[in-house]
Design an enzyme around this catalytic site. Structure first.
Site, PDB file in Angstrom:
ATOM      1  N   ALA A 132     -14.363  -6.865 -39.917  1.00 11.10           N
ATOM      2  CA  ALA A 132     -14.784  -6.446 -41.257  1.00 11.10           C
ATOM      3  C   ALA A 132     -16.163  -7.030 -41.567  1.00 11.10           C
ATOM      4  O   ALA A 132     -16.712  -7.814 -40.786  1.00 11.10           O
ATOM      5  CB  ALA A 132     -13.767  -6.891 -42.289  1.00 11.10           C
TER       6      ALA A 132
ATOM      7  N   LEU B 265     -21.954  -7.531 -25.318  1.00  5.81           N
ATOM      8  CA  LEU B 265     -21.729  -7.566 -23.867  1.00  5.81           C
ATOM      9  C   LEU B 265     -21.197  -6.220 -23.376  1.00  5.81           C
ATOM     10  O   LEU B 265     -21.652  -5.680 -22.364  1.00  5.81           O
ATOM     11  CB  LEU B 265     -20.765  -8.706 -23.510  1.00  5.81           C
ATOM     12  CG  LEU B 265     -20.463  -8.871 -22.013  1.00  5.81           C
ATOM     13  CD1 LEU B 265     -21.740  -9.128 -21.212  1.00  5.81           C
ATOM     14  CD2 LEU B 265     -19.454  -9.996 -21.779  1.00  5.81           C
TER      15      LEU B 265
ATOM     16  N   GLU C  62       1.168   3.855   1.981  1.00  6.75           N
ATOM     17  CA  GLU C  62       1.831   4.242   3.239  1.00  6.75           C
ATOM     18  C   GLU C  62       3.104   3.417   3.416  1.00  6.75           C
ATOM     19  O   GLU C  62       4.174   3.946   3.758  1.00  6.75           O
ATOM     20  CB  GLU C  62       0.906   3.991   4.439  1.00  6.75           C
ATOM     21  CG  GLU C  62      -0.425   4.761   4.397  1.00  6.75           C
ATOM     22  CD  GLU C  62      -1.528   3.972   3.697  1.00  6.75           C
ATOM     23  OE1 GLU C  62      -1.234   3.186   2.773  1.00  6.75           O
ATOM     24  OE2 GLU C  62      -2.696   4.148   4.086  1.00  6.75           O
TER      25      GLU C  62
ATOM     26  N   HIS D  75       0.843  -1.191   0.000  1.00  5.71           N
ATOM     27  CA  HIS D  75       0.000   0.000   0.000  1.00  5.71           C
ATOM     28  C   HIS D  75       0.888   1.255   0.000  1.00  5.71           C
ATOM     29  O   HIS D  75       2.087   1.185   0.240  1.00  5.71           O
ATOM     30  CB  HIS D  75      -0.920  -0.025   1.216  1.00  5.71           C
ATOM     31  CG  HIS D  75      -2.051  -1.012   1.063  1.00  5.71           C
ATOM     32  ND1 HIS D  75      -3.085  -1.137   1.942  1.00  5.71           N
ATOM     33  CD2 HIS D  75      -2.294  -1.935   0.091  1.00  5.71           C
ATOM     34  CE1 HIS D  75      -3.919  -2.077   1.539  1.00  5.71           C
ATOM     35  NE2 HIS D  75      -3.462  -2.592   0.422  1.00  5.71           N
TER      36      HIS D  75
END
Lengths: 384, 384
Positions: B195, B310, B72, B70
């Site tokens: 195409a 989708l 920090e 992370h």
């Protein structure tokens, strides 16, 4: 073709000879770099580098487009500004210096007058009027050669190819006796120029539209198809951010078989002052129109702004030299496609381009870039 | 909300107090800059800056995505590497330090152990498991505040808004209990993914495809629609340039009402080892599928690779958090559009995005960029 660099005609490779070759080569690279800074348009992109008699780089220059100094003059001005002596210097330039004296003396004459000692140019100027700049230089006693004759073969070939590529489409337009053609498409991320109901004001934002107006102010003419003229009733003028007309206005051209709406802005302008009258071509023979615009109206740079049918026809005929794509960060999923009717059935028949990486930028929230058509494999279909 | 900066609670503005505020503000700017370097995905983008007790910048850090430290911890590691004392330092971070101890201790605990004297965070962590990092910090006696409580009101508001915007779509996905959804479209300049005859291998070049495979290797799952599964028979695996399978493979997901082709790669894998079995959802309820993938399969980052149906459905439902557009420098003029069926009739109904300027780049001869959906004006339509 000589395999020796610079002024050396022997076969030995001494350190000083190698150094001289290296400096020439670097000069060519600088000239090419400079040329790439210039815009595509009515004039070729040209860059120049001035080397002192001992081979040091004195100055570089490039051509910023129609109605601005040529690259050689630009480099000489830079040297002059720096208080440098150009007497006996070598001028390396990506295109043969012009022989055409117009508003300013020809570049060949300018170089002679400046006392330049040697001129190395990459590519012959294909333009009729300007085609014997090297003859002027030679008759003034200046050592004038092609890059390919002044550099080792493989290096010369590579540098020359790059100089030719810089203006590939400009050479093609010149050979075909037509204007250099820029086409502009302002589309959504999914390739539409209007929504399903025809609304299209505005797809792109203010910044992109301002760039479009700046483009209008440098071209000689703007063309639209009759469908666009009827649907959008465009003024086709170059305006600033406040809607004020620019000092220089392009000639307006309408191409297509349908007549104009009688009350449209373009139709009204037909009865206006001669220089502001639109040119109406009731034909679908785009190549013929382009040849006429160049020969009879002096149009050297034409902007095709739409609609999709006219741009698609020009693309199919390989008549677009520089495609500007303005892409708005939006999707419609349906509407008027930016391009249609190219007659392409399968992927291998696609039209290929090279995106110009340096042209890629954000204009407000829109994406803008140039795409240059790649060389076609087969001969393009000619006119109708 | 206090209008005073830093540890000063008075109303006077002394030069030293102004200097302290300025340094805090600069620390917030550095943290935001750092956060922007992180990728969009399963985890939020977070940046951190460490200031010495007297306000000097000691180190910065950011989160590089799932399975990396992370922000920090990254900043603390940088400070440690530089041999700097972080005792009593201020940690400025764009998101509340996490309380979740997993492979590594929680960030809150790490900051306590490092002897940090003060923590200023921009935005509360909306994640259930991690939501009380500030409580851990406070119970350890660390002065822990929101940026908006530590900076003058207008400055605090602006900086906080920028921190929230960084992860706007991640917060939305978390609120909706679904994975962060990346959708990838590989299209032509005119918006086609195949195409007219269906050929689509390959629209984009090798470099862009390699970037696609790198993306596959970081997501938890890849989804395609049944039409794509039937047409392309995809393997949906993450492979390197030599076609070798990567060590980490995403879960494969097929969504749609048609069955798989019985001899397709995905259908065969249904009988393979459990962890490599595709998840088949015979439904059009995409939101339901996403919730299930998160709740039952731990999918925190889903890549939707196609097809157009989708992706379009996910876009319509406002379920795409990050859209990758790979644009090949080619035109087809006809074929399968990248997006369709959005139900948009007029320009005002368009789906708007923000193109991420830093994401804009050439990948070989293709153009790649990210587009983040803008906040919708109205409530998006839910489900089917």
């Amino acid at each position: 073709m000589s395999d020796a660099g610079g002024e050396d005609h022997g076969h030995e490779s001494t350190p000083s000879r190698r150094r001289a070759r290296k400096r020439l080569r670097e000069g060519c690279e600088r000239a090419l770099e400079q040329a790439r800074r210039g815009p595509l348009g009515a004039n070729p992109r040209v860059g120049a580098a001035l080397l002192s008699p001992s081979g040091e780089l004195l100055a570089t220059g490039f051509h910023r487009g129609a109605r601005t100094p040529h690259a050689e003059a630009d480099a000489l001005a830079v040297a002059r500004e720096r208080g440098l002596d150009v007497h006996g210097a070598t001028c390396i330039v990506t295109l043969e210096p012009c022989a055409h004296a117009g508003r300013t003396p020809s570049c060949a004459r300018t170089l002679v007058d400046a006392g330049i000692g040697r001129v190395l140019y990459a590519v012959r100027d294909p333009h009729d009027v300007a085609a014997n700049g090297s003859a002027i230089l030679r008759s003034a006693g200046i050592d004038t050669r092609l890059w390919s004759d002044a550099l080792p073969a493989s290096v010369g070939r590579d540098l020359t190819a790059r100089a030719a590529e810089l203006n590939r489409r400009w050479f093609q337009a010149t050979r075909e006796s037509r204007p250099f053609v820029t086409a502009k498409i302002a589309q959504t991320l999914d390739g539409y120029v209007a929504a399903a109901d025809g609304t299209n004001a505005w797809i792109t934002g203010e910044d992109a539209r301002a760039e479009g107006h700046a483009l209008r102010s440098v071209v000689d003419a703007i063309a639209v198809g009759t469908a666009t003229a009827r649907a959008d009733d465009p003024a086709l003028t170059a305006r600033d951010a406040h809607g004020r007309l620019g000092a220089r206005q392009p000639r307006r051209v309408v191409i297509g078989e349908s007549p104009l709406e009688p009350h449209s802005r373009l139709a009204k302008a037909v009865h206006g002052p001669e220089h502001a009258r639109p040119l109406l071509y009731r034909t679908r023979d785009i190549r013929g129109v382009l040849e006429d615009l160049r020969a009879d109206h002096g149009v050297e740079h034409l902007l095709i702004e739409g609609g999709p049918r006219l741009i698609s026809a020009a693309l199919s005929l390989d008549l677009v030299d520089d495609l500007w794509i303005h892409q708005a960060p939006t999707m419609l999923g349906a509407g008027t496609p930016s391009v249609a009717g190219l007659g392409i059935e399968t992927l291998s028949e696609r039209l290929d381009f090279d995106i110009v990486p340096e042209s890629l930028h954000m204009s407000g929230s829109d994406l803008l870039f140039h795409a240059i058509p790649r060389t076609r494999q087969q001969t393009p279909t000619k006119g109708e």
